[in-house]
Structures are given as structure tokens and as C-alpha cells.
Design a protein around this motif. Structure first.
Motif, short mmCIF file in Angstrom:
data_model
loop_
_atom_site.label_atom_id
_atom_site.label_comp_id
_atom_site.label_asym_id
_atom_site.label_seq_id
_atom_site.Cartn_x
_atom_site.Cartn_y
_atom_site.Cartn_z
N THR A 4 1.97 -0.03 2.55
CA THR A 4 2.05 1.39 2.22
C THR A 4 3.17 2.05 3.01
O THR A 4 3.97 2.82 2.45
N SER A 5 3.25 1.77 4.30
CA SER A 5 4.31 2.35 5.13
C SER A 5 5.69 1.94 4.64
O SER A 5 6.62 2.75 4.64
N GLU A 39 -5.49 1.61 -1.18
CA GLU A 39 -5.50 2.94 -0.57
C GLU A 39 -6.37 3.86 -1.40
O GLU A 39 -6.70 3.56 -2.55
N HIS A 40 -6.69 5.01 -0.85
CA HIS A 40 -7.44 6.03 -1.58
C HIS A 40 -6.62 6.46 -2.80
O HIS A 40 -5.38 6.47 -2.76
N PRO A 68 -10.08 19.77 -4.23
CA PRO A 68 -8.89 20.49 -3.78
C PRO A 68 -7.62 19.63 -3.70
O PRO A 68 -6.54 20.09 -4.05
N THR A 69 -7.74 18.39 -3.25
CA THR A 69 -6.55 17.53 -3.16
C THR A 69 -6.07 17.12 -4.54
O THR A 69 -4.87 17.15 -4.82
N VAL A 135 1.93 13.33 1.04
CA VAL A 135 1.71 11.89 1.24
C VAL A 135 1.13 11.64 2.63
O VAL A 135 0.14 10.92 2.77
N GLU A 136 1.72 12.24 3.65
CA GLU A 136 1.22 12.05 5.01
C GLU A 136 -0.22 12.54 5.14
O GLU A 136 -1.06 11.88 5.76
N TRP A 137 -0.51 13.70 4.56
CA TRP A 137 -1.85 14.27 4.64
C TRP A 137 -2.88 13.39 3.95
O TRP A 137 -3.95 13.14 4.50
N THR A 138 -2.56 12.91 2.77
CA THR A 138 -3.52 12.06 2.05
C THR A 138 -3.75 10.76 2.82
O THR A 138 -4.88 10.29 2.92
N ARG A 139 -2.70 10.21 3.41
CA ARG A 139 -2.86 8.98 4.18
C ARG A 139 -3.76 9.19 5.39
O ARG A 139 -4.54 8.31 5.77
#
Length: 143
Positions: A4-5, A39-40, A68-69, A135-139
Motif C-alpha cells: 500500500t505504501s 485494506e479497508h 461520513p467517509t 488517503v492518509e486519513w483512511t489509512r
């Protein structure tokens, strides 16, 4: 470095894409890799959106409408496809989103597209920065 990264690094190494990328994926070969990540679903949706794969992101966001997401992903993808009314309609309460500011940004993007604004670089950069943050927030928050 995780798969993912690696994908995140590759996707965000490019210049900010157009406000409306159209139907062409940035890197078609990444579609399957993104879809296959362990991943989610919101991380996957956000990565699809970073690859300009609006349709794949839309399937996930729409299937989870009311979350919300998912609604933020839905609003963002509609803004990127030029469906400005639907983008504003989909904006909901989310930790990353001030509704009034988000709606004003949609209006700015729409105005730039109507003018065929050649100087939309600040808008493209803001959109790109928002997508990186999403992207950062979801991760970090969607497990």
C-alpha cells in the motif's frame, strides 16, 4: 515498505492531475493492484480516486452511502467528474471537511471549468492535497 505504501508513493509522485480527469485512468495497470489490496474499502476507494478511477471509487462510496467517509469520497469523486451539484449534495459532516468551505471549493472548480481556466494550478494543487490527506486519513482511521 508495504505494498500500500509503495502504491501511495507512486500515485502521489506525479503532478496534480486535471480538476476533471475524464474517463482515462492515470495508470490502468494499477487498477487491479489497488483492488487486490488487503485494506479497508475506503482506503481502496481513495487510492482508486488518486488513480483517476472514478468508477471504481464510486462503486464503493455509493454502496456505503450515509457513512461520513463514504459520503466524502462520493462528494470528491463527483467534483472530479464535473457533477458539481451532486458533489455539493453529497458533502456531509466529516472530520476532514468543513461543509461551507467544501461547497465553496466545488463552486470554484466549476467556475474554472466553465472558463476553461488555464490557470487552475492552485485549484488542482488544493484538490491533490485534499486527496492525499483523505488517503492518509483512511489509512490511519479505517481498519
Amino acid at each position: 515498505m508495504s505494498k500500500t505504501s509503495q502504491l501511495v508513493s507512486r500515485l502521489f509522485a506525479r503532478e496534480p492531475p486535471p480538476l476533471e480527469p475524464g474517463t482515462k485512468l492515470w495508470a490502468p495497470e494499477l487498477k487491479r493492484e489497488i483492488a487486490g489490496l488487503q485494506e479497508h474499502r475506503y482506503v481502496i476507494a481513495a487510492l482508486h480516486l488518486a488513480n483517476d478511477d472514478i468508477d471504481s471509487c464510486h462503486l464503493i462510496a455509493q454502496d456505503n452511502e450515509g457513512d461520513p467517509t463514504a459520503d466524502l469520497l462520493h462528494a470528491t469523486l463527483h467534483r472530479r467528474e464535473g457533477d458539481y451539484w451532486n458533489s455539493k449534495y453529497s458533502i456531509s459532516t466529516h472530520p476532514l471537511c468543513n461543509r461551507a468551505e467544501a461547497k465553496a471549493f466545488v463552486d470554484k472548480c466549476e467556475a474554472a471549468q466553465r472558463r476553461s481556466d488555464d490557470d487552475d494550478a492552485p485549484l488542482r494543487q488544493r484538490q491533490w492535497d485534499e486527496l492525499k490527506t483523505l488517503v492518509e486519513w483512511t489509512r490511519a482511521n479505517c481498519k
